[in-house]
Enzyme design. Structure first.
Site, PDB file in Angstrom:
ATOM      1  N   SER A  44      -9.925   2.340   2.677  1.00  0.00           N
ATOM      2  CA  SER A  44      -8.990   3.009   1.814  1.00  0.00           C
ATOM      3  C   SER A  44      -8.000   2.091   1.096  1.00  0.00           C
ATOM      4  O   SER A  44      -7.369   2.520   0.129  1.00  0.00           O
ATOM      5  CB  SER A  44      -8.190   4.032   2.639  1.00  0.00           C
ATOM      6  OG  SER A  44      -7.397   3.382   3.612  1.00  0.00           O
ATOM      7  N   SER A  96     -10.369   0.002   6.938  1.00  0.00           N
ATOM      8  CA  SER A  96      -9.766   0.044   5.601  1.00  0.00           C
ATOM      9  C   SER A  96      -9.072  -1.223   5.120  1.00  0.00           C
ATOM     10  O   SER A  96      -8.684  -1.288   3.959  1.00  0.00           O
ATOM     11  CB  SER A  96      -8.774   1.197   5.513  1.00  0.00           C
ATOM     12  OG  SER A  96      -9.473   2.388   5.310  1.00  0.00           O
ATOM     13  N   LYS A 108       0.848  -1.195   0.000  1.00  0.00           N
ATOM     14  CA  LYS A 108       0.000   0.000   0.000  1.00  0.00           C
ATOM     15  C   LYS A 108       0.885   1.246   0.000  1.00  0.00           C
ATOM     16  O   LYS A 108       1.904   1.287   0.703  1.00  0.00           O
ATOM     17  CB  LYS A 108      -0.916  -0.024   1.235  1.00  0.00           C
ATOM     18  CG  LYS A 108      -1.933   1.121   1.271  1.00  0.00           C
ATOM     19  CD  LYS A 108      -2.905   0.963   2.450  1.00  0.00           C
ATOM     20  CE  LYS A 108      -3.930   2.097   2.505  1.00  0.00           C
ATOM     21  NZ  LYS A 108      -4.884   1.947   3.627  1.00  0.00           N
TER      22      LYS A 108
HETATM   23  N1  GLN Z   1     -13.433   4.767   5.974  1.00  0.00           N
HETATM   24  C1  GLN Z   1     -12.860   5.235   7.210  1.00  0.00           C
HETATM   25  C2  GLN Z   1     -12.416   6.678   7.048  1.00  0.00           C
HETATM   26  O1  GLN Z   1     -12.692   7.224   6.052  1.00  0.00           O
HETATM   27  C3  GLN Z   1     -11.726   4.355   7.620  1.00  0.00           C
HETATM   28  C4  GLN Z   1     -10.485   4.599   6.859  1.00  0.00           C
HETATM   29  C5  GLN Z   1      -9.353   3.739   7.308  1.00  0.00           C
HETATM   30  O2  GLN Z   1      -9.536   2.728   7.980  1.00  0.00           O
HETATM   31  N2  GLN Z   1      -8.146   4.167   6.954  1.00  0.00           N
HETATM   32  O3  GLN Z   1     -11.812   7.251   7.904  1.00  0.00           O
END
Ligand code: GLN
Length: 484
Positions: A151, A175, A76
């Site tokens: 994400s 995410s 990532k």
């Molecule tokens: N969707 C959540 C956010 O927008 C979690 C994102 C994540 O776990 N990095 O913050």
């Protein structure tokens, strides 16, 4: 070869049935062919990947290969990797070539694994759909008109379309698990502190945790063996004895007590998802598990609490991006303050700006007590719900996400709808617990559904056992999107 498990791949490499250079080239060819339509990778450096593969082949020839030596992984783009462009999905870091390796990257390098490329992601890991990346939207390989989740959407899309053997993700509020569910793959967020955050670009430091994403629980166990471990460069890294996360994979499940939280099957859950998750739970009963009704009464507060705490931490963490030391600097400005303002205004996308504004607001004098402090107190209550629940069960199960993958653009204008995608995952981060998602069927429009398995602190080996036994009994995790 690309359908082999990581341990089969490692064995084939060590038996010289295939070389790492050949295997890496195979993936690079698939990426060249399939990635343009998916946009799962931000950066590829075929020469650097092949050089690592060559070194892996030499290590294999010398007889000093590890379990992951020579296997190509996606990383990532939140992990700093020496000499690699590391963007975190943001224009702010469009020119940042990292001078050092994150702990996770050095663990893979030390194991002799090949870095195949940096995977796409929501900007600074903020999002649930991978639509906020400066490097473009990522597509779901099961239906390219739909989101892969976020994400870690680039990672999930790459694994589902077999553009790497497996890859890394990070999970601040869901995410790893949510994109794993939406793309029909497996993913594990470890207990907070098990994997070092050194060199992992910070979003909300008290919630961020890196973890493995792959095709099966068995693969995740091997990756976690490489990723986990104490690192003194991260003050929240936990000093614990090294574990073999694959040690319990083959244990039978008889006697396992599965907690079913009633709040996870209430209003807001799509019926197609509910059916697939209930069928998976019934399969577990066949495997010898018993069900226990539990309640996590404060779950409903997890989204509001998260959207106070995560932006608060993000507003502080992202203050370092000021156009001075590295990253984007506005081309024209009048004085220092104007340079800061223009660089940040031009370098950050809308969702990141929204979070910085919320975070700055809730931390400001006069609002701190009303929002930030209050949210910290409720965070403790949410964690306490789990402590209570684990008096009666060994693992908790439910859906990972309330719906299957939604259409691109569907929730773009409505941040609150987007935030609700993480309704079942966020409490796990707030409590610091481990959670995972495995494929458990298909819902409407033939899109994958994920089963969430939540464990008690440091119970990753048991969760992987629970997931692996299901994957021995079912074949959802082996299904492939059309054209892959
Ligand atoms: N969707 C959540 C956010 O927008 C979690 C994102 C994540 O776990 N990095 O913050």
């Amino acid at each position: 070869m690309i359908e082999s498990s990581l341990s089969q791949m490692g064995a084939a490499l060590r038996a010289k049935k295939i070389s790492s250079v050949e295997l890496t080239q195979l993936y690079l060819d698939r990426i060249a062919q399939l990635n343009p339509a998916l946009n799962a990778y931000i950066t590829l450096r075929p020469d650097a990947s092949l050089a690592q593969a060559k070194a892996a082949d030499a290590r294999i020839a010398a007889g000093t290969a590890d379990a992951l030596t020579g296997i190509p992984f996606g990383q990532k783009d939140i992990f700093c990797a020496k000499d690699w462009l590391t963007t975190c999905g943001s224009k702010m870091l469009h020119n940042f070539v990292s001078p050092y390796d994150a702990h996770v990257i050095s663990q893979f390098n030390n194991a002799g694994a090949v870095n195949l490329g940096k995977t796409n992601m929501d900007e600074f890991a903020m999002g649930s759909s991978n639509e906020t990346s400066h490097y473009g939207i990522v597509k779901n390989p099961w239906d390219k008109a739909r989101v892969p989740g976020g994400s870690s959407g680039g990672t999930a899309s790459a694994i589902a379309s077999r553009l790497c053997a497996a890859a890394t993700g990070t999970d601040t509020g869901g995410s790893i698990r949510q994109p794993a569910a939406l793309c029909g793959i497996s993913g594990l967020k470890p207990t907070y502190g098990v994997v070092s955050r050194y060199g992992m670009i910070a979003f909300a430091s008290s919630l961020d945790q890196a973890g493995p994403m792959g095709r099966s629980a068995e693969d995740l166990a091997l990756m976690l063996n490489t990723m986990a471990g104490f690192d003194e460069r991260d003050s929240t890294s936990l000093q614990r004895d090294k574990e073999d996360y694959a040690r319990d994979l083959n244990k039978p499940l008889s006697g396992l007590r599965i907690g079913i939280p009633k709040e996870f099957f209430a209003e807001g859950l799509d019926t197609d998802v509910e059916h697939a998750v209930q069928a998976a739970i019934a399969e577990y009963q066949k495997l010898g598990a018993t069900l226990v009704d539990i309640s996590l009464p404060n779950t409903r507060l997890s989204i509001p609490v998260y959207y106070v705490l995560a932006p608060a931490e993000a507003s502080s963490n992202l203050s370092r991006f000021d156009g001075v030391r590295y990253g984007y600097r506005a081309p024209e400005y009048t004085d220092l303050a104007d340079m800061y303002e223009k660089s940040r205004a031009q370098g950050f996308g809308d969702e990141v700006k929204r979070r910085i504004m919320i975070g700055t607001y809730v931390l400001s004098h006069g609002y701190y007590d009303a929002y930030y402090l209050q949210a910290q107190k409720i965070r403790r209550l949410i964690a306490q719900d789990f402590v209570e629940a684990y008096k009666h069960c060994d693992v908790i199960m439910g859906p990972t996400s309330p719906s299957t993958a939604f259409k691109l653009g569907e929730k773009g204008d409505d941040p609150v709808q987007m935030y609700l995608s993480d309704i079942y995952t966020i409490a796990v981060n707030l409590a610091g617990l481990p959670g995972m998602s495995i494929p458990c069927g298909f819902g409407a429009n033939n899109m994958p559904v994920g089963l969430q398995i939540i464990g008690n602190y440091f119970d990753e080996a048991r969760m992987l056992n629970v997931a692996h036994q299901y994957q021995l009994a079912t074949d959802w995790h082996t299904k492939l999107p059309n054209g892959i």
